[in-house]
Design an enzyme around this catalytic site. Sequence first.
Site, PDB file in Angstrom:
ATOM      1  N   ILE A   1     -88.070  89.356  52.375  1.00 48.09           N
ATOM      2  CA  ILE A   1     -88.517  88.602  51.188  1.00 48.09           C
ATOM      3  C   ILE A   1     -89.995  88.920  50.927  1.00 48.09           C
ATOM      4  CG2 ILE A   1     -88.946  86.276  50.247  1.00 48.09           C
ATOM      5  CD1 ILE A   1     -86.719  85.361  52.235  1.00 48.09           C
ATOM      6  N   HIS A   2     -90.274  89.410  49.732  1.00 44.10           N
ATOM      7  CA  HIS A   2     -91.688  89.662  49.421  1.00 44.10           C
ATOM      8  C   HIS A   2     -92.021  89.569  47.934  1.00 44.10           C
ATOM      9  CE1 HIS A   2     -90.154  93.621  48.284  1.00 44.10           C
ATOM     10  NE2 HIS A   2     -91.246  93.743  47.561  1.00 44.10           N
TER      11      HIS A   2
END
Length: 359
Positions: free
Chosen positions: A201-202
Amino acid sequence: MKIITILGARPQFIKAGSISREIVKYKEIQEIIVHTGQHYDANMSDIFFDEMKIPKPDYFLGIGGKSHGAMTGQMIEKIEEVVLKEKPDWILVYGDTNSTLAGAIVASKLHVKLAHIEAGLRSFNMNMPEEINRILTDRVSQILFCPTDAAVENLKNEGFDNFNCKIVKSGDVMQDGAIFYKEYAIKPKCKIENDFILCTIHRAENTDDESRLKNIFEALEEISKEKQILLPLHPRTKKILENLKLNIQNLTLIEPVGYLEMVWLINNCSLVMTDSGGLQKEAYFFRKKCITLRDETEWIELVKLGVNTLVGDNKKKILNAYEMSNILNRDNFDLDLYGSGTIESSSHVIIESLKNNKG
Ligand code: UD1
Ligand code: UDP
């Protein structure tokens, strides 16, 4: 022929791994690599050049960790200096980061031909910084290398047939990388259970919205009571999580890993959950189902095929998609969605096109 390649972010190093390996086969082509410095931690940058044997950058501009305007502006200034000195025939940019946009602007101002790899992708979400970067880059490119039929279609719908540019369906260079590096995969040193889920997740749309990030992590915590979720954490997400103090007890958070470790993880996991663009395709290359933690995707062919489910930050949808992932029809993976349409690799098609469009 001289090509200046502009790169700076993790996915661009991975794509360059394949293209640079192709370029060195041509004695008549010289590649000058300019690393903007957008990603700078050792495990976000150096590790890829070392492990994947990508030629070391000829120029390192050291511009990272800044606001969009400061970063892009400073990159433009420094890239311009390099281009004026090197006088290339082509500038080559990848994807949709701020480094991509900076390279595109310099090329257009200095009237150097621009080639865009991963052209034509659209999420149709103008709040995404990446969507702005890719639309502007496409518009000033002379050759647009599209990875998919959908990308070609998007450009046609935007009237690109009427512009002074060439559209080439090249397939996806990330597929070349997945095939080449698979046999060099390395098992990461952390504790890994059978049947684990690989998660990353980014995306700004998730990390910069507290309620979205909270929803996603609540759902992940729930799932990880049943199955290990291994999450190599992007530094952007790590910094934000440190301040949020969410309840993260079950997740296996690890530092970002190199590509060879990542290939091992993708190949050995039971499911991918991500908001990454690249990882959605890699899941498909390795025949893994993907749950995409976004509201839209540029890789719509995967959703149409039924191997990728868009769930956004909706907890119920995330949990439901996880349950459904166990009953996937494996035959769905047999299509060649990301090939060049020829027997040649995407990297080969791209370099041949550049060579033949020299004049
Ligand atoms: C960028 C791209 C995104 C891409 C992603 C790949 C833009 C607008 N976004 O997002 O499209 O999916 O790269 O990973 O170009 N940081 C570190 N060390 C690093 C790199 C980043 O600490 O080596 C931290 C810094 O606090 C930095 C933040 O992460 O400010 C964000 O980095 P940035 O390059 O601006 O954007 P990404 O989120 O990485
Ligand atoms: N990746 C990696 N190590 C990690 C996380 C991702 O090597 O710890 C690889 C991943 O396999 C893919 C690429 O980085 O090849 C995707 O980059 P990222 O998710 O940062 O960017 P995006 O593709 O979303 O732009």
